[in-house]
Scaffold this active site. Structure first.
Site, PDB file in Angstrom:
ATOM      1  N   ARG A  75      48.451 -40.893  40.835  1.00  0.00           N
ATOM      2  CA  ARG A  75      48.450 -39.681  40.000  1.00  0.00           C
ATOM      3  C   ARG A  75      49.672 -39.616  39.088  1.00  0.00           C
ATOM      4  NH1 ARG A  75      44.636 -40.584  41.654  1.00  0.00           N
ATOM      5  NH2 ARG A  75      43.255 -39.462  43.064  1.00  0.00           N
ATOM      6  N   SER A  81      42.986 -30.625  43.531  1.00  0.00           N
ATOM      7  CA  SER A  81      43.977 -30.873  44.596  1.00  0.00           C
ATOM      8  C   SER A  81      45.354 -30.468  44.096  1.00  0.00           C
ATOM      9  CB  SER A  81      44.007 -32.353  44.957  1.00  0.00           C
ATOM     10  OG  SER A  81      42.717 -32.767  45.325  1.00  0.00           O
ATOM     11  N   GLU A 116      50.810 -32.187  42.879  1.00  0.00           N
ATOM     12  CA  GLU A 116      50.102 -33.014  41.889  1.00  0.00           C
ATOM     13  C   GLU A 116      50.010 -32.213  40.582  1.00  0.00           C
ATOM     14  OE1 GLU A 116      46.358 -34.785  43.193  1.00  0.00           O
ATOM     15  OE2 GLU A 116      45.563 -34.554  41.162  1.00  0.00           O
TER      16      GLU A 116
HETATM   17  C1  LIG Z   1      38.172 -28.387  40.088  1.00  0.00           C
HETATM   18  C2  LIG Z   1      39.082 -29.535  39.758  1.00  0.00           C
HETATM   19  C3  LIG Z   1      38.852 -30.777  40.327  1.00  0.00           C
HETATM   20  C4  LIG Z   1      39.706 -31.850  40.065  1.00  0.00           C
HETATM   21  N1  LIG Z   1      39.443 -33.059  40.629  1.00  0.00           N
HETATM   22  C5  LIG Z   1      40.250 -34.103  40.375  1.00  0.00           C
HETATM   23  C6  LIG Z   1      39.996 -35.383  40.949  1.00  0.00           C
HETATM   24  O1  LIG Z   1      39.038 -35.576  41.671  1.00  0.00           O
HETATM   25  N2  LIG Z   1      40.850 -36.391  40.675  1.00  0.00           N
HETATM   26  C7  LIG Z   1      41.930 -36.226  39.844  1.00  0.00           C
HETATM   27  O2  LIG Z   1      42.668 -37.199  39.625  1.00  0.00           O
HETATM   28  N3  LIG Z   1      42.192 -35.030  39.269  1.00  0.00           N
HETATM   29  C8  LIG Z   1      41.387 -33.981  39.511  1.00  0.00           C
HETATM   30  N4  LIG Z   1      41.656 -32.762  38.958  1.00  0.00           N
HETATM   31  C9  LIG Z   1      42.846 -32.606  38.095  1.00  0.00           C
HETATM   32  C10 LIG Z   1      42.547 -32.758  36.580  1.00  0.00           C
HETATM   33  O3  LIG Z   1      41.165 -32.701  36.347  1.00  0.00           O
HETATM   34  C11 LIG Z   1      43.105 -34.054  36.026  1.00  0.00           C
HETATM   35  O4  LIG Z   1      44.481 -34.187  36.267  1.00  0.00           O
HETATM   36  C12 LIG Z   1      42.851 -34.184  34.512  1.00  0.00           C
HETATM   37  O5  LIG Z   1      43.174 -35.475  34.073  1.00  0.00           O
HETATM   38  C13 LIG Z   1      43.648 -33.187  33.694  1.00  0.00           C
HETATM   39  O6  LIG Z   1      43.140 -33.262  32.395  1.00  0.00           O
HETATM   40  P1  LIG Z   1      43.502 -32.164  31.317  1.00  0.00           P
HETATM   41  O7  LIG Z   1      42.973 -32.633  30.007  1.00  0.00           O
HETATM   42  O8  LIG Z   1      43.042 -30.851  31.758  1.00  0.00           O
HETATM   43  O9  LIG Z   1      45.082 -32.249  31.302  1.00  0.00           O
HETATM   44  P2  LIG Z   1      46.131 -31.048  31.306  1.00  0.00           P
HETATM   45  O10 LIG Z   1      46.048 -30.332  32.602  1.00  0.00           O
HETATM   46  O11 LIG Z   1      45.993 -30.255  30.077  1.00  0.00           O
HETATM   47  O12 LIG Z   1      47.490 -31.870  31.240  1.00  0.00           O
HETATM   48  C14 LIG Z   1      47.901 -32.672  32.312  1.00  0.00           C
HETATM   49  C15 LIG Z   1      49.115 -33.484  31.873  1.00  0.00           C
HETATM   50  O13 LIG Z   1      48.723 -34.429  30.893  1.00  0.00           O
HETATM   51  C16 LIG Z   1      49.440 -34.238  29.675  1.00  0.00           C
HETATM   52  N5  LIG Z   1      48.478 -34.514  28.596  1.00  0.00           N
HETATM   53  C17 LIG Z   1      47.243 -33.994  28.441  1.00  0.00           C
HETATM   54  N6  LIG Z   1      46.634 -34.561  27.394  1.00  0.00           N
HETATM   55  C18 LIG Z   1      47.509 -35.446  26.869  1.00  0.00           C
HETATM   56  C19 LIG Z   1      47.483 -36.358  25.764  1.00  0.00           C
HETATM   57  N7  LIG Z   1      46.412 -36.478  24.965  1.00  0.00           N
HETATM   58  N8  LIG Z   1      48.587 -37.115  25.520  1.00  0.00           N
HETATM   59  C20 LIG Z   1      49.689 -37.013  26.304  1.00  0.00           C
HETATM   60  N9  LIG Z   1      49.787 -36.177  27.339  1.00  0.00           N
HETATM   61  C21 LIG Z   1      48.704 -35.415  27.621  1.00  0.00           C
HETATM   62  C22 LIG Z   1      49.943 -32.817  29.713  1.00  0.00           C
HETATM   63  O14 LIG Z   1      51.140 -32.662  28.961  1.00  0.00           O
HETATM   64  C23 LIG Z   1      50.195 -32.635  31.208  1.00  0.00           C
HETATM   65  O15 LIG Z   1      51.444 -33.199  31.541  1.00  0.00           O
HETATM   66  C24 LIG Z   1      40.806 -31.674  39.189  1.00  0.00           C
HETATM   67  C25 LIG Z   1      41.022 -30.423  38.586  1.00  0.00           C
HETATM   68  C26 LIG Z   1      40.165 -29.372  38.860  1.00  0.00           C
HETATM   69  C27 LIG Z   1      40.402 -28.053  38.185  1.00  0.00           C
END
Ligand SMILES: Cc1cc2nc3c(=O)[nH]c(=O)nc-3n(C[C@H](O)[C@H](O)[C@H](O)COP(=O)(O)OP(=O)(O)OC[C@H]3O[C@@H](n4cnc5c(N)ncnc54)[C@H](O)[C@@H]3O)c2cc1C
Length: 320
Positions: free
Chosen positions: A153, A220, A316
């Site tokens: 992660r 998580s 995380e």
């Molecule tokens: C119900 C639920 C279930 C989930 N299940 C999982 C799972 O099974 N496995 C898992 O690994 N995660 C899981 N997650 C966590 C989440 O989905 C992931 O971490 C996902 O990758 C976050 O994506 P986001 O676009 O929302 O990023 P954000 O939450 O908006 O950002 C996360 C980080 O990435 C950075 N970021 C975002 N986009 C960019 C970009 N284009 N360039 C540079 N930096 C960037 C942000 O600055 C921040 O530091 C879950 C979340 C939820 C709500």
């Protein structure tokens, strides 16, 4: 590129926390990445963040556009595209390898920042290269998987916050579908086709996790902690019902969910933040909670788990 002032982020974080950003820029494919003065936060779909205050700076997002290029078995996707849209897109076109990552909320760009993983597959297993804009140097960079420094992660992008804007991710996929059922819970899932496996994984996922449109969460909340083998063995002696640890290069990976559950937190609510009744690893918004309430609950759990088991939990989710 679109610019917004004094904008609510409530719909841009899956916890549904009501905060505002002073300014928001939305970059479209083909736009030049603007230079930003002052504090800058790159935000995807906000599904792994907890906002504890208004953001007094610029939030930069990539437009949610389905922009995918295919070259043989390499698929290059725009960073702002929803990751699950890409998973479906690839399966529909007979390109396989992403199906175990079905229905993970968030964007393609963040999939490499967080090195997302589920059911035995991590983004790093299928990433060929990442095309990112270096916001400090003001130039495009193409990074190999080794240069991305992927870990559990985490990645170089997460370790160097504020430096990178991931614009495109290139995944190397396969034309032949071979179900990856290495994760124990998948053993009995139907998998005659990638689509069938995808649907079964989605059902399994939502039996354990709150759906973002029903209950706010970040999935998580804690990472599974990795401890030395001798500490794991001594814990197993004390708690014979503890699940077997997963061996990794760094040590024995324990189940954070089990530790939190065993400490009695599953289903508990503190303020307006709670621990999901079906999965102790998930903290959720039990109705109009603030980021501070989530952080207070997380701290109480972390302290309690440390006092009972001597194991330090690490978040995380990213606290902002
Ligand atoms: C119900 C639920 C279930 C989930 N299940 C999982 C799972 O099974 N496995 C898992 O690994 N995660 C899981 N997650 C966590 C989440 O989905 C992931 O971490 C996902 O990758 C976050 O994506 P986001 O676009 O929302 O990023 P954000 O939450 O908006 O950002 C996360 C980080 O990435 C950075 N970021 C975002 N986009 C960019 C970009 N284009 N360039 C540079 N930096 C960037 C942000 O600055 C921040 O530091 C879950 C979340 C939820 C709500």
């Amino acid at each position: 590129m679109k610019t917004f002032e004094n904008v609510s982020l409530k719909k841009l974080n899956t916890f549904g926390i009501e905060v505002k950003a002073r300014r928001m820029l939305v970059v479209e494919p083909g736009d030049a990445v603007p230079k930003v003065d002052g504090p800058l936060l790159v935000l995807g779909a906000g599904s792994d963040v907890v906002f504890t205050r208004d953001y007094d700076g610029t939030v930069m997002r990539l437009a949610d556009v389905a922009d995918v290029l295919v070259d043989g078995t390499c698929v290059s996707a725009w960073g702002g595209m929803a990751m699950d849209d890409l998973v479906r897109w690839t399966i529909d076109r007979g390109l396989y390898g992403l199906e175990n990552l079905s229905a993970i909320p968030g964007t393609v760009g963040a999939s490499v920042v967080q090195n997302v993983g589920a059911y035995g597959v991590e983004a790093k297993d299928v990433v060929e290269r990442v095309e990112a804009y270096d916001l400090q140097q003001g130039c495009m960079v193409c990074l190999s998987p080794a240069e991305c420094a992927f870990g559990y992660r985490t990645s170089r992008f997460k370790q160097e916050p504020g430096r990178w804007l991931v614009l495109r991710v290139v995944y190397r996929l396969d034309r032949i579908f071979e179900a990856n059922l290495s994760y124990k819970a998948l053993e009995r899932l139907p998998h005659a086709s990638a689509d069938e496996l995808r649907r079964a994984i989605i059902d399994l996922r939502w039996s354990k996790l709150p759906k973002p449109d029903e209950h706010g969460s970040a999935g998580s909340f804690f990472k599974n902690p990795v401890v030395a083998e001798k500490d794991y063995l001594s814990l197993r002696e004390q708690y014979p019902d503890m699940p077997e640890a997963h061996p990794t290069e760094e040590g024995c990976k324990l189940s954070a969910g089990w530790l939190i559950d065993r400490a009695g937190w599953k289903g508990r609510i503190m303020g307006k933040a709670g621990v999901w009744p079906n999965n102790a690893l998930v903290l959720y918004n039990a109705g109009g909670c603030t980021g501070d309430e989530v952080v207070a609950l997380a701290r109480a759990i972390r302290d309690d788990v440390f006092d009972r088991f001597g194991v330090a939990l690490e978040c995380e989710a990213i606290i902002i």
